[in-house]
Design a protein around this motif. Structure first.
Motif, PDB file in Angstrom:
ATOM      1  N   LEU A  15       0.974  -1.287   0.112  1.00 40.38           N
ATOM      2  CA  LEU A  15      -0.048  -0.064   0.044  1.00 40.38           C
ATOM      3  C   LEU A  15       0.839   1.163   0.082  1.00 40.38           C
ATOM      4  O   LEU A  15       0.632   2.203  -0.821  1.00 40.38           O
ATOM      5  CB  LEU A  15      -0.944  -0.145   1.091  1.00 40.38           C
ATOM      6  N   ILE A  16       2.044   1.280   0.979  1.00 35.27           N
ATOM      7  CA  ILE A  16       2.909   2.373   0.761  1.00 35.27           C
ATOM      8  C   ILE A  16       3.524   2.563  -0.565  1.00 35.27           C
ATOM      9  O   ILE A  16       3.634   3.609  -1.211  1.00 35.27           O
ATOM     10  CB  ILE A  16       3.906   1.916   1.849  1.00 35.27           C
ATOM     11  N   GLY A  17       3.758   1.422  -1.216  1.00 38.48           N
ATOM     12  CA  GLY A  17       4.252   1.376  -2.696  1.00 38.48           C
ATOM     13  C   GLY A  17       3.075   2.161  -3.757  1.00 38.48           C
ATOM     14  O   GLY A  17       3.639   2.806  -4.529  1.00 38.48           O
ATOM     15  N   LEU A  18       2.023   1.819  -3.478  1.00 39.37           N
ATOM     16  CA  LEU A  18       0.989   2.364  -4.132  1.00 39.37           C
ATOM     17  C   LEU A  18       0.922   3.834  -4.140  1.00 39.37           C
ATOM     18  O   LEU A  18       0.936   4.673  -5.211  1.00 39.37           O
ATOM     19  CB  LEU A  18      -0.470   1.642  -4.139  1.00 39.37           C
ATOM     20  N   VAL A  19       0.778   4.284  -2.936  1.00 37.38           N
ATOM     21  CA  VAL A  19       0.823   5.670  -2.582  1.00 37.38           C
ATOM     22  C   VAL A  19       2.273   6.659  -3.079  1.00 37.38           C
ATOM     23  O   VAL A  19       2.314   7.624  -3.783  1.00 37.38           O
ATOM     24  CB  VAL A  19       0.694   6.023  -0.966  1.00 37.38           C
ATOM     25  N   GLY A  20       3.393   5.931  -2.878  1.00 27.80           N
ATOM     26  CA  GLY A  20       4.446   6.288  -3.349  1.00 27.80           C
ATOM     27  C   GLY A  20       4.521   6.542  -4.953  1.00 27.80           C
ATOM     28  O   GLY A  20       5.055   7.534  -5.576  1.00 27.80           O
ATOM     29  N   SER A  21       3.992   5.433  -5.620  1.00 30.80           N
ATOM     30  CA  SER A  21       3.825   5.561  -7.251  1.00 30.80           C
ATOM     31  C   SER A  21       3.078   6.492  -7.720  1.00 30.80           C
ATOM     32  O   SER A  21       3.680   7.607  -8.638  1.00 30.80           O
ATOM     33  CB  SER A  21       3.606   4.451  -7.881  1.00 30.80           C
ATOM     34  N   MET A  22       1.949   6.890  -6.713  1.00 31.24           N
ATOM     35  CA  MET A  22       1.064   8.071  -7.326  1.00 31.24           C
ATOM     36  C   MET A  22       1.692   9.296  -7.049  1.00 31.24           C
ATOM     37  O   MET A  22       1.505  10.135  -7.913  1.00 31.24           O
ATOM     38  CB  MET A  22      -0.162   7.935  -6.530  1.00 31.24           C
ATOM     39  N   ILE A  23       2.369   9.446  -5.744  1.00 28.97           N
ATOM     40  CA  ILE A  23       3.044  10.763  -5.647  1.00 28.97           C
ATOM     41  C   ILE A  23       4.224  11.059  -6.646  1.00 28.97           C
ATOM     42  O   ILE A  23       4.268  12.094  -7.173  1.00 28.97           O
ATOM     43  CB  ILE A  23       3.652  10.765  -4.068  1.00 28.97           C
ATOM     44  N   ALA A  24       4.961   9.971  -7.131  1.00 25.84           N
ATOM     45  CA  ALA A  24       6.132  10.290  -8.019  1.00 25.84           C
ATOM     46  C   ALA A  24       5.570  10.540  -9.189  1.00 25.84           C
ATOM     47  O   ALA A  24       6.154  11.427 -10.029  1.00 25.84           O
ATOM     48  CB  ALA A  24       6.703   8.882  -8.025  1.00 25.84           C
ATOM     49  N   THR A  25       4.350  10.049  -9.814  1.00 24.63           N
ATOM     50  CA  THR A  25       4.082  10.039 -11.176  1.00 24.63           C
ATOM     51  C   THR A  25       3.462  11.619 -11.125  1.00 24.63           C
ATOM     52  O   THR A  25       3.426  12.284 -12.195  1.00 24.63           O
ATOM     53  CB  THR A  25       2.688   9.434 -11.124  1.00 24.63           C
ATOM     54  N   THR A  26       2.868  12.337  -9.941  1.00 23.84           N
ATOM     55  CA  THR A  26       2.349  13.522  -9.996  1.00 23.84           C
ATOM     56  C   THR A  26       3.408  14.720  -9.768  1.00 23.84           C
ATOM     57  O   THR A  26       3.044  15.739  -9.942  1.00 23.84           O
ATOM     58  CB  THR A  26       1.221  13.804  -9.059  1.00 23.84           C
ATOM     59  N   MET A  27       4.620  14.278  -9.116  1.00 23.98           N
ATOM     60  CA  MET A  27       5.752  14.899  -8.845  1.00 23.98           C
ATOM     61  C   MET A  27       6.270  15.779 -10.196  1.00 23.98           C
ATOM     62  O   MET A  27       6.237  15.149 -11.141  1.00 23.98           O
ATOM     63  CB  MET A  27       7.031  14.576  -8.035  1.00 23.98           C
ATOM     64  N   VAL A  28       6.781  17.063  -9.866  1.00 25.38           N
ATOM     65  CA  VAL A  28       7.470  17.701 -10.975  1.00 25.38           C
ATOM     66  C   VAL A  28       8.866  17.741 -11.038  1.00 25.38           C
ATOM     67  O   VAL A  28       9.403  18.288 -12.037  1.00 25.38           O
ATOM     68  CB  VAL A  28       7.115  19.208 -10.946  1.00 25.38           C
ATOM     69  N   GLU A  29       9.545  17.019 -10.145  1.00 25.59           N
ATOM     70  CA  GLU A  29      10.677  17.063  -9.893  1.00 25.59           C
ATOM     71  C   GLU A  29      11.435  15.896 -10.377  1.00 25.59           C
ATOM     72  O   GLU A  29      12.199  14.965  -9.553  1.00 25.59           O
ATOM     73  CB  GLU A  29      11.339  17.348  -8.360  1.00 25.59           C
ATOM     74  N   TRP A  30      11.335  15.438 -11.387  1.00 26.17           N
ATOM     75  CA  TRP A  30      11.769  14.231 -12.209  1.00 26.17           C
ATOM     76  C   TRP A  30      13.524  14.531 -12.680  1.00 26.17           C
ATOM     77  O   TRP A  30      14.382  13.804 -12.372  1.00 26.17           O
ATOM     78  CB  TRP A  30      11.105  13.604 -13.309  1.00 26.17           C
ATOM     79  N   LYS A  31      13.281  15.742 -13.081  1.00 32.86           N
ATOM     80  CA  LYS A  31      14.657  16.229 -13.681  1.00 32.86           C
ATOM     81  C   LYS A  31      14.986  17.551 -13.168  1.00 32.86           C
ATOM     82  O   LYS A  31      13.906  18.487 -13.137  1.00 32.86           O
ATOM     83  CB  LYS A  31      14.808  16.197 -15.314  1.00 32.86           C
ATOM     84  N   ARG A  32      16.008  18.080 -12.684  1.00 32.41           N
ATOM     85  CA  ARG A  32      16.343  19.308 -12.080  1.00 32.41           C
ATOM     86  C   ARG A  32      17.601  20.025 -12.663  1.00 32.41           C
ATOM     87  O   ARG A  32      18.525  19.387 -12.801  1.00 32.41           O
ATOM     88  CB  ARG A  32      16.151  19.352 -10.710  1.00 32.41           C
ATOM     89  N   HIS A  33      17.744  21.142 -13.088  1.00 33.60           N
ATOM     90  CA  HIS A  33      18.714  21.896 -13.426  1.00 33.60           C
ATOM     91  C   HIS A  33      18.769  23.209 -12.815  1.00 33.60           C
ATOM     92  O   HIS A  33      17.797  24.003 -12.584  1.00 33.60           O
ATOM     93  CB  HIS A  33      18.412  22.308 -14.694  1.00 33.60           C
ATOM     94  N   SER A  34      20.128  23.491 -12.430  1.00 31.44           N
ATOM     95  CA  SER A  34      20.263  24.769 -11.542  1.00 31.44           C
ATOM     96  C   SER A  34      21.456  25.626 -12.362  1.00 31.44           C
ATOM     97  O   SER A  34      22.408  25.036 -12.597  1.00 31.44           O
ATOM     98  CB  SER A  34      20.800  24.577 -10.102  1.00 31.44           C
ATOM     99  N   TYR A  35      21.041  26.799 -12.304  1.00 31.52           N
ATOM    100  CA  TYR A  35      21.892  27.637 -13.152  1.00 31.52           C
ATOM    101  C   TYR A  35      22.048  28.908 -12.362  1.00 31.52           C
ATOM    102  O   TYR A  35      21.122  29.590 -12.369  1.00 31.52           O
ATOM    103  CB  TYR A  35      21.326  28.140 -14.549  1.00 31.52           C
TER     104      TYR A  35
END
Length: 217
Positions: A15-35
């Protein structure tokens, strides 16, 4: 730890895995770049599966949804599809495993049927976890390869690194796989206990003082 406790612990992990997958899918921080060139021109860019966000020096955030699927990079589009599939499989696994849990009253008159449902739910969790881990690893490998081959001065400003969503997705996938395995262990434990009881019941008993194979009780 009893088999029912192991089953319940596996269900909680899945169940934790399901909730974590849902959160990861909706998160915007899959790739990050700082300049950062100066305190005035510093900028952070985040790419997710559904939108991209930019944070300027004043910490003002502006997010833009992706308008067309055809202009998305292959890693973002593929990861989006596979993560949705992983979430759907986990959701179905929750429904099936709930019916197969010993702590629920559904189908309680048929324990073998409940055990079969639990192992089917665990199998769905394992597939969902493997999908999440595989596609996240492929996504991370694409980031690494693009980082290694971006040596020109122009491409240095476009180097991306791992975002927090990658770590969340990895953790969720591991929880799903381990939880699904523990759900299946309850069925395997029942089968081993059943085989032991059958073998002990069918073993003949020899009366003391007689030759083997002549008199049995």
């Amino acid at each position: 730890m009893t088999s029912s406790a192991v089953q319940l612990f596996g269900y909680a992990l899945a169940l934790i895995g399901l909730v974590g997958s849902m959160i990861a899918t909706t998160m915007v921080e899959w790739k990050r770049h700082s300049y950062t060139e100066s305190t005035v021109t510093s900028k952070e860019t985040y790419l997710g599966l559904w939108m991209s966000c930019t944070v300027d020096a004043t910490r003002h955030t502006m997010c833009v949804n992706y308008k067309s699927l055809f202009h998305l990079p292959a890693e973002i589009l593929t990861t989006r599809v596979v993560m949705i599939l992983s979430v759907l499989l986990s959701a179905v696994g929750v429904l099936v495993a709930t019916l197969g849990m010993r702590c629920t009253r559904c189908l309680e008159e048929d324990e073998n049927q409940k055990d079969r449902l639990a192992i089917v739910g665990g199998f769905l969790f394992i597939i969902a976890g493997v999908l999440a881990i595989s596609v996240t690893s492929w996504f991370a490998n694409a980031i690494i390869r693009s980082f290694e081959f971006s040596d020109s001065p122009t491409s240095l400003h476009n180097r991306f690194e791992f975002g927090n969503a990658v770590l969340v997705s990895w953790g969720a996938g591991i929880c799903s796989v381990v939880g699904g395995f523990l759900l299946g262990c309850r069925y395997l434990w029942s089968c081993s206990q059943g085989s032991r009881s059958v073998s002990s019941f069918t073993q003949p008993k020899v009366i003391p003082g007689t030759r083997p194979g002549t008199h049995y009780v």
